[in-house]
Design an enzyme around this catalytic site. Sequence first.
Site, mmCIF file in Angstrom:
data_model
loop_
_atom_site.group_PDB
_atom_site.id
_atom_site.type_symbol
_atom_site.label_atom_id
_atom_site.label_comp_id
_atom_site.label_asym_id
_atom_site.label_seq_id
_atom_site.Cartn_x
_atom_site.Cartn_y
_atom_site.Cartn_z
ATOM 1 N N THR A 52 -3.845 -8.298 10.943
ATOM 2 C CA THR A 52 -4.707 -7.748 9.888
ATOM 3 C C THR A 52 -6.122 -8.285 10.033
ATOM 4 O O THR A 52 -6.344 -9.439 10.348
ATOM 5 C CB THR A 52 -4.169 -8.047 8.472
ATOM 6 O OG1 THR A 52 -5.115 -7.554 7.506
ATOM 7 C CG2 THR A 52 -3.908 -9.520 8.231
ATOM 8 N N HIS A 78 0.818 -1.221 0.000
ATOM 9 C CA HIS A 78 0.000 0.000 0.000
ATOM 10 C C HIS A 78 0.848 1.266 0.000
ATOM 11 O O HIS A 78 0.332 2.348 0.284
ATOM 12 C CB HIS A 78 -0.953 -0.004 1.205
ATOM 13 C CG HIS A 78 -1.968 -1.100 1.131
ATOM 14 N ND1 HIS A 78 -2.669 -1.536 2.225
ATOM 15 C CD2 HIS A 78 -2.381 -1.864 0.089
ATOM 16 C CE1 HIS A 78 -3.491 -2.530 1.858
ATOM 17 N NE2 HIS A 78 -3.323 -2.749 0.571
HETATM 18 C C1 BV8 Z 1 -8.084 -2.145 -5.552
HETATM 19 C C2 BV8 Z 1 -3.029 3.043 2.298
HETATM 20 C C3 BV8 Z 1 -8.688 -2.301 -7.825
HETATM 21 C C4 BV8 Z 1 -3.698 4.344 2.511
HETATM 22 C C5 BV8 Z 1 -4.789 1.345 2.410
HETATM 23 C C6 BV8 Z 1 -12.248 -7.144 -4.143
HETATM 24 C C7 BV8 Z 1 -11.146 -7.162 -4.972
HETATM 25 C C8 BV8 Z 1 -10.415 -5.999 -5.207
HETATM 26 C C9 BV8 Z 1 -10.791 -4.795 -4.578
HETATM 27 C C10 BV8 Z 1 -11.879 -4.794 -3.747
HETATM 28 C C11 BV8 Z 1 -12.605 -5.949 -3.527
HETATM 29 N N1 BV8 Z 1 -13.609 -5.643 -2.677
HETATM 30 C C12 BV8 Z 1 -13.515 -4.329 -2.342
HETATM 31 C C13 BV8 Z 1 -12.500 -3.789 -2.982
HETATM 32 C C14 BV8 Z 1 -12.113 -2.373 -2.897
HETATM 33 C C15 BV8 Z 1 -11.147 -2.070 -1.759
HETATM 34 C C16 BV8 Z 1 -11.438 -2.809 -0.495
HETATM 35 O O1 BV8 Z 1 -10.783 -3.806 -0.190
HETATM 36 N N2 BV8 Z 1 -12.393 -2.304 0.252
HETATM 37 C C17 BV8 Z 1 -12.714 -2.884 1.534
HETATM 38 C C18 BV8 Z 1 -13.226 -1.777 2.456
HETATM 39 C C19 BV8 Z 1 -13.733 -3.992 1.313
HETATM 40 N N3 BV8 Z 1 -9.787 -2.333 -2.187
HETATM 41 C C20 BV8 Z 1 -9.147 -1.363 -2.860
HETATM 42 O O2 BV8 Z 1 -9.667 -0.325 -3.186
HETATM 43 C C21 BV8 Z 1 -7.700 -1.645 -3.252
HETATM 44 N N4 BV8 Z 1 -7.566 -1.338 -4.635
HETATM 45 O O3 BV8 Z 1 -8.551 -3.203 -5.309
HETATM 46 O O4 BV8 Z 1 -8.055 -1.573 -6.789
HETATM 47 C C22 BV8 Z 1 -8.152 -1.748 -9.088
HETATM 48 C C23 BV8 Z 1 -7.478 -2.615 -9.947
HETATM 49 C C24 BV8 Z 1 -7.009 -2.111 -11.146
HETATM 50 C C25 BV8 Z 1 -7.170 -0.752 -11.462
HETATM 51 C C26 BV8 Z 1 -7.808 0.102 -10.566
HETATM 52 C C27 BV8 Z 1 -8.318 -0.397 -9.370
HETATM 53 C C28 BV8 Z 1 -6.749 -0.732 -2.506
HETATM 54 C C29 BV8 Z 1 -6.740 -1.051 -1.048
HETATM 55 C C30 BV8 Z 1 -5.614 -0.268 -0.347
HETATM 56 C C31 BV8 Z 1 -6.187 0.870 0.451
HETATM 57 N N5 BV8 Z 1 -5.119 1.568 1.173
HETATM 58 N N6 BV8 Z 1 -3.772 1.989 3.004
HETATM 59 C C32 BV8 Z 1 -3.608 4.801 3.947
HETATM 60 O O5 BV8 Z 1 -3.259 4.002 4.841
HETATM 61 O O6 BV8 Z 1 -3.890 5.996 4.170
HETATM 62 S S1 BV8 Z 1 -5.604 0.145 3.275
HETATM 63 C C33 BV8 Z 1 -5.455 0.380 4.953
HETATM 64 O O7 BV8 Z 1 -6.184 -0.704 5.526
HETATM 65 C C34 BV8 Z 1 -4.080 0.243 5.597
HETATM 66 O O8 BV8 Z 1 -3.043 -0.017 4.691
HETATM 67 C C35 BV8 Z 1 -4.254 -0.972 6.508
HETATM 68 O O9 BV8 Z 1 -3.103 -1.698 6.701
HETATM 69 C C36 BV8 Z 1 -5.206 -1.706 5.682
HETATM 70 C C37 BV8 Z 1 -5.846 -2.946 6.083
HETATM 71 O O10 BV8 Z 1 -6.329 -2.864 7.339
HETATM 72 P P1 BV8 Z 1 -5.534 -3.745 8.434
HETATM 73 O O11 BV8 Z 1 -4.087 -3.623 8.200
HETATM 74 O O12 BV8 Z 1 -6.118 -5.082 8.474
HETATM 75 O O13 BV8 Z 1 -5.841 -2.921 9.679
HETATM 76 P P2 BV8 Z 1 -7.159 -2.992 10.532
HETATM 77 O O14 BV8 Z 1 -7.162 -1.786 11.370
HETATM 78 O O15 BV8 Z 1 -8.312 -3.308 9.669
HETATM 79 O O16 BV8 Z 1 -6.948 -4.301 11.450
HETATM 80 C C38 BV8 Z 1 -5.896 -4.353 12.387
HETATM 81 C C39 BV8 Z 1 -5.930 -5.751 12.971
HETATM 82 O O17 BV8 Z 1 -4.858 -5.879 13.897
HETATM 83 C C40 BV8 Z 1 -7.209 -6.065 13.742
HETATM 84 O O18 BV8 Z 1 -7.697 -7.322 13.328
HETATM 85 C C41 BV8 Z 1 -6.743 -6.123 15.207
HETATM 86 O O19 BV8 Z 1 -7.458 -7.079 15.950
HETATM 87 C C42 BV8 Z 1 -5.311 -6.534 15.054
HETATM 88 N N7 BV8 Z 1 -4.424 -6.133 16.157
HETATM 89 C C43 BV8 Z 1 -4.543 -5.048 16.955
HETATM 90 N N8 BV8 Z 1 -3.488 -5.031 17.818
HETATM 91 C C44 BV8 Z 1 -2.711 -6.110 17.527
HETATM 92 C C45 BV8 Z 1 -3.300 -6.812 16.467
HETATM 93 N N9 BV8 Z 1 -2.766 -7.928 15.943
HETATM 94 C C46 BV8 Z 1 -1.616 -8.382 16.480
HETATM 95 N N10 BV8 Z 1 -0.979 -7.766 17.511
HETATM 96 C C47 BV8 Z 1 -1.508 -6.643 18.046
HETATM 97 N N11 BV8 Z 1 -0.886 -6.043 19.074
#
Ligand code: BV8
Length: 265
Positions: A209, A136
């Site tokens: 994640t 990302h």
């Molecule tokens: C794309 C940068 C297509 C910016 C980020 C199906 C297929 C393809 C795409 C999609 C699809 N369905 C939906 C989509 C669209 C979308 C998507 O996934 N939407 C979601 C909401 C459903 N995906 C996209 O748009 C991607 N692009 O697919 O483009 C395309 C292809 C060709 C041409 C044009 C377009 C782009 C996605 C990237 C977005 N950018 N970051 C920024 O950060 O400002 S994503 C962002 O979320 C961060 O990078 C973060 O890392 C990421 C994921 O979240 P997590 O890392 O999991 O973090 P989260 O807070 O959710 O969870 C943390 C976890 O840690 C928790 O479970 C918690 O319990 C745990 N935890 C907490 N403490 C600890 C711990 N674990 C261990 N130890 C601890 N101490």
Amino acid sequence: MSFIWDWINNTRPPLIAPELVSNLRDAKRVVVLTGAGISAESGVPTFREAQTGIWAEYNPEELATPYAFEKNPWRVWEWYTWRREMIEKKDPNDGHYALTEMQRRLLDQNAQFTLITQNIDGLHKMAGSKDVLELHGNIFRSRCTDLDCDEIVEYKDLKPTETPPPRCHKCNGMLRPDVVWFGEALPLDDLHKAMAASQKCDLFFSIGTSTLIQPAASLPIMALDADAVVVEINPIETLITKRVTYPIQGKAGNILPKLVAGTWD
Ligand code: BV8
Ligand code: ZN
């Protein structure tokens, strides 16, 4: 009362199964996917945690989009500046360092190791991990928005301007954070490397994640479909917990050092 505690401790399965230690010791191709959770113990808020201060009213998924930047480049740039200035005060934690040590140990035994992160904080590189696939992007890099210009500007080389966003020193185009926004394609070369490694590995770790963001969330599924041993380290259940080989409910900064020490020390 102590006999009860002894009984509980002896019957409770160990947090890290001995079989996992031998899987890791004998592994030939290991892949690690990390998310915001591995940086939580460094004090970097995870993506889903509530934002604070002036950003409390904003939803990250609405700010991290090309549309938000087009509509109000100043606000989006300020949001990244706020995050960047917060992140640059943070250090890698024991979880990051344990992965650096895991990479070193595996390379010493001629195994392959691929570290893939969804995080943009740069903490894996700061902890010494090599060849990190930052799917990302990285918040400490900016890039020019002019389609004919491919200038990349490191944060430390940015010239402050009165009204953000700063301009490209090559073509005077507007600079944007070099991160992947929602709706944008991931860096194809890194994504292909990540997919190929996930489809061929014998051991896959999904660490910190929520496995909600695609296409990164498909990587552990590719490993499962390729009959790899899959480990999840997360304090709470996620969409893949029921499918993985070893679901370890815990914090990365606590589990990973124990696993690495138990495997190689
Ligand atoms: C794309 C940068 C297509 C910016 C980020 C199906 C297929 C393809 C795409 C999609 C699809 N369905 C939906 C989509 C669209 C979308 C998507 O996934 N939407 C979601 C909401 C459903 N995906 C996209 O748009 C991607 N692009 O697919 O483009 C395309 C292809 C060709 C041409 C044009 C377009 C782009 C996605 C990237 C977005 N950018 N970051 C920024 O950060 O400002 S994503 C962002 O979320 C961060 O990078 C973060 O890392 C990421 C994921 O979240 P997590 O890392 O999991 O973090 P989260 O807070 O959710 O969870 C943390 C976890 O840690 C928790 O479970 C918690 O319990 C745990 N935890 C907490 N403490 C600890 C711990 N674990 C261990 N130890 C601890 N101490
Ligand atoms: Zn330019």
